[in-house]
Scaffold this active site. Structure first.
Site, mmCIF file in Angstrom:
data_model
loop_
_atom_site.group_PDB
_atom_site.id
_atom_site.type_symbol
_atom_site.label_atom_id
_atom_site.label_comp_id
_atom_site.label_asym_id
_atom_site.label_seq_id
_atom_site.Cartn_x
_atom_site.Cartn_y
_atom_site.Cartn_z
ATOM 1 N N ARG A 1 31.895 20.252 -12.515
ATOM 2 C CA ARG A 1 33.008 20.172 -13.074
ATOM 3 C C ARG A 1 34.333 18.567 -12.815
ATOM 4 N NH1 ARG A 1 34.647 25.557 -15.417
ATOM 5 N NH2 ARG A 1 34.100 27.126 -14.274
ATOM 6 N N ASP B 1 31.727 23.024 -16.074
ATOM 7 C CA ASP B 1 30.068 23.949 -15.229
ATOM 8 C C ASP B 1 29.130 23.627 -15.595
ATOM 9 O OD1 ASP B 1 31.266 25.988 -16.173
ATOM 10 O OD2 ASP B 1 30.057 27.194 -15.023
ATOM 11 N N ASP C 1 31.689 26.149 -29.157
ATOM 12 C CA ASP C 1 30.690 26.406 -28.961
ATOM 13 C C ASP C 1 29.456 27.606 -30.194
ATOM 14 O OD1 ASP C 1 27.749 26.027 -28.366
ATOM 15 O OD2 ASP C 1 28.449 27.403 -26.694
ATOM 16 N N GLY D 1 37.296 25.749 -17.725
ATOM 17 C CA GLY D 1 36.704 24.635 -17.952
ATOM 18 C C GLY D 1 37.831 23.615 -18.867
ATOM 19 N N ASP E 1 37.920 23.565 -23.406
ATOM 20 C CA ASP E 1 37.062 22.579 -23.189
ATOM 21 C C ASP E 1 35.916 21.950 -24.156
ATOM 22 O OD1 ASP E 1 35.920 24.972 -22.762
ATOM 23 O OD2 ASP E 1 34.779 24.323 -20.890
ATOM 24 N N PHE F 1 23.505 21.548 -23.593
ATOM 25 C CA PHE F 1 24.409 21.696 -22.363
ATOM 26 C C PHE F 1 24.971 20.531 -21.819
ATOM 27 C CE2 PHE F 1 25.847 24.050 -18.603
ATOM 28 C CZ PHE F 1 26.541 24.720 -18.866
ATOM 29 N N VAL F 2 26.208 20.820 -22.009
ATOM 30 C CA VAL F 2 27.162 19.506 -21.345
ATOM 31 C C VAL F 2 28.445 20.114 -19.734
ATOM 32 C CG1 VAL F 2 26.745 18.219 -23.206
ATOM 33 C CG2 VAL F 2 29.133 19.321 -22.781
HETATM 34 P P1 IMP Z 1 32.058 30.018 -27.162
HETATM 35 O O1 IMP Z 1 32.944 31.154 -27.060
HETATM 36 O O2 IMP Z 1 30.709 30.207 -26.839
HETATM 37 O O3 IMP Z 1 32.901 29.110 -28.170
HETATM 38 O O4 IMP Z 1 31.969 29.147 -25.390
HETATM 39 C C1 IMP Z 1 33.270 28.647 -25.138
HETATM 40 C C2 IMP Z 1 33.443 29.043 -23.681
HETATM 41 O O5 IMP Z 1 31.823 28.299 -23.252
HETATM 42 C C3 IMP Z 1 34.095 26.961 -23.168
HETATM 43 O O6 IMP Z 1 35.328 27.617 -22.523
HETATM 44 C C4 IMP Z 1 32.713 26.724 -22.543
HETATM 45 O O7 IMP Z 1 33.662 27.692 -20.963
HETATM 46 C C5 IMP Z 1 31.572 27.431 -22.325
HETATM 47 N N1 IMP Z 1 30.092 26.614 -22.622
HETATM 48 C C6 IMP Z 1 30.292 26.018 -23.928
HETATM 49 N N2 IMP Z 1 29.059 25.237 -24.032
HETATM 50 C C7 IMP Z 1 29.158 24.845 -23.294
HETATM 51 C C8 IMP Z 1 27.903 23.347 -22.074
HETATM 52 O O8 IMP Z 1 27.491 22.921 -23.425
HETATM 53 N N3 IMP Z 1 28.899 23.435 -21.344
HETATM 54 C C9 IMP Z 1 29.716 23.584 -19.995
HETATM 55 N N4 IMP Z 1 30.452 25.552 -20.597
HETATM 56 C C10 IMP Z 1 30.105 25.858 -21.986
HETATM 57 MG MG MG Z 2 35.471 27.877 -20.852
#
Ligand code: IMP
Ligand code: MG
Length: 189
Positions: free
Chosen positions: A175, A169, A113, A51, A110, A162-163
């Protein structure tokens, strides 16, 4: 693809301006007040695949530093999932040196979350003994786990939606959209 977009959250001009601004801040923080002419060390960038690729491509062209890129790949959203299923490192796409002694490491992702991805990556890197370890994300979601996770640089805070686009992606697609957008809800399972 254009007709799948529900809303443009951040347009390309705003992204470009902010990426340049963050790059200047990263440079100043690393180099210090003496300026980069006297800076003899180097930066090790660790983009989290996949990402962050567009973000990294734009950011590094505003970093007037000696730098190298090492890759780490983390999967957490298999296929059409829109919530994290737990982060794991994909070894086949990772080329981190086992020893990072003396390296000033900057991790790039990217979006922040749940924080699982960055936690896993930072724990992995910390064990390799870097001289410094900083984190930079393009987007940070407005949810407690993301807001509570300490990052050094966050370009934009966005709503908990969700973006896609600018590297992000859904099921591997979108992307290449130049802006950060939301998708029409009926397209997301
Ligand atoms: P985390 O581990 O939950 O913080 O998520 C991080 C990873 O989840 C990022 O590197 C993204 O690849 C993916 N991700 C989280 N939220 C989104 C979203 O809204 N759109 C697309 N990918 C996301
Ligand atoms: Mg990622």
């Amino acid at each position: 693809m254009q007709s799948d977009i529900a809303q443009i959250l951040i347009d390309r001009t705003t992204i470009a301006q902010r990426v340049e601004q963050i790059a200047k801040q990263i440079t100043t923080d690393l180099v210090g007040p003496e300026g980069h002419e006297n800076f003899r060390e180097e930066l090790t960038l660790v983009p989290i695949l996949t990402g962050s690729i567009i973000f990294v491509a734009d950011l590094i062209r505003h970093l007037p530093l000696r730098l190298r890129i090492r890759l780490i790949s983390v999967t957490s959203y298999p296929g059409t999932a829109t919530t994290s299923k737990g982060a794991t490192i994909e070894q086949s796409l990772t080329n981190l040196p086992t020893d990072l002694s003396g390296a000033h490491v900057l991790v790039l992702d990217d979006i922040l979350d749940s924080g699982q991805t960055l936690r896993l990556v930072c724990d992995t890197l910390q064990k390799r003994n870097p001289a410094s370890l900083r984190t930079c994300v393009l987007l940070r979601k407005d949810r407690p786990e993301a807001q509570a996770f300490p990052v050094d640089y966050a370009c934009f805070d966005i709503p908990d939606a969700f973006v896609v686009g600018y590297g992000l992606d859904y099921d591997g697609y979108y992307r290449n959209l130049p802006e950060i957008v939301t998708l029409r809800p009926e397209l997301i399972r």
